[in-house]
Design a protein around this motif. Sequence first.
Motif: not given
Length: 436
Positions: A157-163, A185-206
């Motif tokens: 994204d930083g190099r070539t933009g959101p698209r 459960p333990a792995v699910r929690r780790e996945l959702l921690v990363v997922g929150a970051r991914a969802a916020e990043f996807t919102a930013w890209l849009h």
Amino acid sequence: MSQTQPGNAKFVAARLQRGWHSQTDVAEAYQQHAALLGERATITVRQVRRWESPTPGWPNTLARRVLRNMFGMPLEELGFVPLQPVRRDTTAAAPGREDDSMRRRTVLGGILAGATPLLDPHALEHLAAAVTSARRYADHHLVAHLRTALDEAARTDGRTGPRQALPAALGILGAIDEIARDAAPAVRRELLVVGARAAEFTAWLHRDAGDPPHIATFFHDRAIEWATLTGDGPMHAYVLLRKAQATDRDDAARMRDLAQAAVHGPWTLPPRAQAEALQQEARAMALTGTAPDVVARTLDHAHEALAAAPPAEPATCTGPLCAGYTTDRLMAQSAICHREAGQPESAVVLLRQHLSRGDFAPRDRAFFTAHLAGALAAAGEPDEAATTGLAALGLAAAPHFGQALGELRRTVAALRPYARRATVRELRQALTALPA
């Protein structure tokens, strides 16, 4: 009186979520995904229009395969209706098992299409196995692979933009959403921690891509949901900050409320994130007509928070929140507060000073340079504003940094009284010539 029959809203919503704003975008994406499957297949805009009509029909075998790969979801969820019911051999599989297997295969196709450029062969194999059997293959190593892929998407994204980064971000988000359903459960929690970051990043890209605001809101809400489920209070607050930053200037009261909630809610933001949130609160105060001395005190609190922070680190999508937030960035954002408060001359001084010495990423330099152009226009310097605007456009045009381009359009609007000046006309024409 006849009423206009609604079209296939499910298909339209799905393509917009993936950053395909026009029917031409869908046709181009179709060709690209067909190539990933080893097929030389194309469709016309007329075909896309038919799929978006009230009667989209049922695609042929090849089109069904490509569409599942593109969207990572069953065709029925895209508004298509099978020609006849699917017959199941109930003696060969338990009820629902065949549907679940098909869903996983289509989801996997969509995930791999987006994430393939960011993962090495071992990571891709691990990911494919986890989608098929999350309880067996979803582990801490897989979470690490997804973190790495998300950070690489942010660098793209930083190099070539959101698209360019959106397909990968959506693929990573889809992988987390799918695998977390059945992970331990333990792995699910780790996945959702990363997922929150991914969802916020996807919102930013849009948002930066100029998509309708409700799309960013959808992903912001997903990020808040996952941050809440994992007890990640700072991430919850950070998403509120990002929602405040995404709020239109015309709704400054909401911007202020969101920023205040990020700062004063039942959580503790890291000092650098707290500094940025306080700065955003100050900007909203300026927009709502708060007394200048109150705005200044809030900015002083932002500097105090930043002074208490540990040393800055390179910014990443999965690392400490706002780790790369620096004094130069805070001062550049403070200049925007001065501009919003009707003090463009102060904004010009601060922006010139900190743009000349600060180490800004290309997107940030384009954004703050665009604000400098706007401040110069407000200060009655039309020629210098237009020249500065052209410099910002040179940084923002190719990667299509949407926030910078939006500020440049605002500057051009402010320069209408000087429309006949050569530099102002050049800036307006250059902006008009940009592809949609």
